[in-house]
Motif scaffolding. Structure first.
Motif, short mmCIF file in Angstrom:
data_model
loop_
_atom_site.label_atom_id
_atom_site.label_comp_id
_atom_site.label_asym_id
_atom_site.label_seq_id
_atom_site.Cartn_x
_atom_site.Cartn_y
_atom_site.Cartn_z
N LEU A 19 0.68 -1.26 -0.03
CA LEU A 19 -0.28 -0.15 0.31
C LEU A 19 0.47 1.09 0.03
CD1 LEU A 19 -2.63 1.15 0.12
CD2 LEU A 19 -2.85 1.47 2.42
N GLN A 20 1.66 1.12 0.84
CA GLN A 20 2.95 3.03 1.39
C GLN A 20 3.54 2.76 -0.50
OE1 GLN A 20 4.96 1.18 4.37
NE2 GLN A 20 3.62 2.54 5.86
N ILE A 21 3.95 1.75 -0.74
CA ILE A 21 4.68 1.48 -2.10
C ILE A 21 3.34 2.58 -3.29
CG2 ILE A 21 5.15 0.14 -4.10
CD1 ILE A 21 7.56 0.54 -1.70
N HIS A 22 1.91 2.03 -3.36
CA HIS A 22 1.56 2.81 -4.31
C HIS A 22 1.13 3.94 -3.55
CE1 HIS A 22 0.34 -1.39 -5.07
NE2 HIS A 22 -0.31 -1.32 -6.03
N GLN A 23 1.38 4.20 -2.28
CA GLN A 23 0.86 5.83 -2.13
C GLN A 23 2.15 6.52 -2.68
OE1 GLN A 23 0.10 5.14 1.39
NE2 GLN A 23 -1.92 5.07 1.52
N MET A 24 3.46 6.29 -2.69
CA MET A 24 4.25 7.10 -3.08
C MET A 24 4.53 6.38 -4.51
SD MET A 24 7.97 5.63 -0.55
CE MET A 24 7.37 3.35 -0.42
N LEU A 25 4.39 6.30 -5.09
CA LEU A 25 4.69 6.47 -6.40
C LEU A 25 3.45 7.02 -6.90
CD1 LEU A 25 4.81 3.04 -8.32
CD2 LEU A 25 6.26 4.59 -8.76
N PRO A 81 0.02 -18.46 19.25
CA PRO A 81 0.59 -17.13 18.75
C PRO A 81 0.93 -16.79 17.65
CG PRO A 81 1.11 -18.06 20.94
CD PRO A 81 1.10 -19.58 20.31
N MET A 82 0.80 -15.43 17.06
CA MET A 82 1.74 -15.24 15.79
C MET A 82 1.59 -13.67 16.54
SD MET A 82 -0.95 -16.09 12.32
CE MET A 82 -0.32 -17.17 11.81
N ILE A 83 3.29 -13.23 15.22
CA ILE A 83 2.83 -12.36 14.84
C ILE A 83 2.51 -11.76 13.43
CG2 ILE A 83 5.34 -10.56 14.62
CD1 ILE A 83 6.26 -12.89 16.56
N ALA A 84 1.97 -10.51 13.34
CA ALA A 84 1.45 -10.28 11.51
C ALA A 84 1.54 -9.02 11.42
CB ALA A 84 -0.14 -10.53 11.85
N ARG A 85 1.87 -9.28 9.89
CA ARG A 85 2.10 -8.51 8.84
C ARG A 85 1.19 -7.09 9.39
NH1 ARG A 85 6.50 -7.96 4.63
NH2 ARG A 85 5.16 -5.71 4.90
N GLU A 86 1.81 -5.83 9.06
CA GLU A 86 0.16 -4.71 9.33
C GLU A 86 -0.75 -5.24 8.44
OE1 GLU A 86 3.42 -3.15 5.80
OE2 GLU A 86 3.65 -4.53 7.61
N ASP A 87 -1.67 -4.00 8.04
CA ASP A 87 -3.05 -4.07 7.17
C ASP A 87 -2.01 -3.56 6.50
OD1 ASP A 87 -4.72 -5.59 8.35
OD2 ASP A 87 -5.41 -4.31 9.66
N GLY A 88 -3.11 -3.62 5.18
CA GLY A 88 -1.83 -3.16 3.87
C GLY A 88 -0.45 -4.02 2.88
N SER A 89 0.07 -4.32 3.53
CA SER A 89 1.20 -5.40 3.85
C SER A 89 -0.02 -6.54 2.18
CB SER A 89 1.89 -6.05 4.79
OG SER A 89 2.14 -7.42 3.93
N GLY A 90 0.98 -6.51 1.46
CA GLY A 90 1.03 -6.94 -0.06
C GLY A 90 0.67 -8.84 0.50
N THR A 91 2.36 -9.32 1.63
CA THR A 91 1.89 -10.29 2.11
C THR A 91 0.80 -11.10 3.15
OG1 THR A 91 4.09 -10.14 2.39
CG2 THR A 91 3.39 -12.26 3.52
N GLU A 92 0.70 -10.03 4.05
CA GLU A 92 -0.97 -9.81 4.67
C GLU A 92 -2.20 -10.38 3.28
OE1 GLU A 92 -2.97 -9.82 8.85
OE2 GLU A 92 -0.85 -10.87 8.17
N GLY A 93 -2.26 -9.46 2.87
CA GLY A 93 -3.30 -9.41 1.51
C GLY A 93 -3.13 -11.07 0.97
N ALA A 94 -2.51 -11.33 1.15
CA ALA A 94 -2.73 -12.55 0.35
C ALA A 94 -2.95 -14.25 1.87
CB ALA A 94 -0.54 -13.05 -0.34
N PHE A 95 -1.82 -13.92 2.49
CA PHE A 95 -2.22 -14.71 4.10
C PHE A 95 -3.93 -14.63 4.61
CE2 PHE A 95 -2.26 -15.41 8.29
CZ PHE A 95 -1.62 -16.86 8.57
N ILE A 96 -4.77 -13.61 4.05
CA ILE A 96 -6.04 -13.51 4.60
C ILE A 96 -6.69 -14.54 3.48
CG2 ILE A 96 -8.01 -11.93 4.64
CD1 ILE A 96 -6.20 -10.25 5.99
N GLU A 97 -6.46 -13.47 1.82
CA GLU A 97 -6.59 -14.69 1.09
C GLU A 97 -6.91 -16.04 0.86
OE1 GLU A 97 -6.41 -15.27 -3.49
OE2 GLU A 97 -6.24 -12.91 -2.62
N TYR A 98 -5.56 -16.51 1.34
CA TYR A 98 -5.63 -18.04 1.48
C TYR A 98 -6.25 -18.68 2.61
CZ TYR A 98 -3.44 -22.60 3.40
OH TYR A 98 -3.31 -23.58 3.91
#
Length: 191
Positions: A19-25, A81-98
């Protein structure tokens, strides 16, 4: 590798989630980006440059080593117990989709922390704070973290594309055009 082919080129490297990469672009603070997700926005050009898969990373202990030897998949360790990436992360989005694809309720994850940096997440995992689902690419390379191990989430594990992104309306410099061509050729040679 690009600097070897173009030794007079100079660049500034900025880091952020997808998300941040898209915002910077969008703002023009960067001209070329790499991200693990894409937006359905016609102003961006997306070029797939790498395949990535998600893995579950744990602390390297005898307990997890025994589970690995027994062929346990990462999806069987989602109750940890899980340590997650922040919202907006492509990794987090792909994990939620999985998770949605396998029918696992996202709200049942025991998330103890959210971080924006994969190396920081790896360090927390190495200290025993929890497990994490990360890009397999994040675990490659020499990040100095040796006390972790990874499990494939599934058979086959979830994959995603990594994209090179730039704006269609951006007048690219000669160096930027050379870099884009270089990355596209690297991708073509790898396939």
């Amino acid at each position: 590798d690009f600097l070897h082919t173009c030794p007079t080129c100079r660049y500034v490297l900025e880091q952020g989630d997808s998300l941040q990469i898209h915002q910077m672009l969008e703002k023009g603070s960067i001209r070329i980006g790499f991200a693990g997700s894409r937006q359905e926005d016609p102003k961006f050009v997306y070029t797939p440059v790498a395949k990535d898969r998600l893995v579950l990373v744990t602390r390297k202990t005898e307990h997890f080593a025994a589970l690995s030897r027994a062929g346990v998949l990462g999806k069987e360790l989602l109750g940890e117990p899980m340590i997650a990436r922040e919202d907006g992360s492509g990794t987090e989005g792909a994990f939620i989709e999985y998770l949605q694809g396998i029918g696992y309720p996202v709200d049942s994850l025991k998330i103890v922390a959210r971080l924006s940096n994969s190396d920081a997440i790896m360090r927390m995992v190495a200290k025993g704070a929890g497990v994490a689902v990360l890009s397999s690419l994040a675990g490659e390379g020499d990040n100095g973290i040796r006390d972790v191990m990874s499990f494939e989430l599934d058979e086959p594990g979830p994959e995603r594309e990594i994209y090179m992104i730039y704006r269609k309306d951006c007048m690219l410099t000669d160096y930027e055009q050379q870099f884009i061509s270089f990355v596209q050729k690297q991708r073509a040679d790898a396939v």
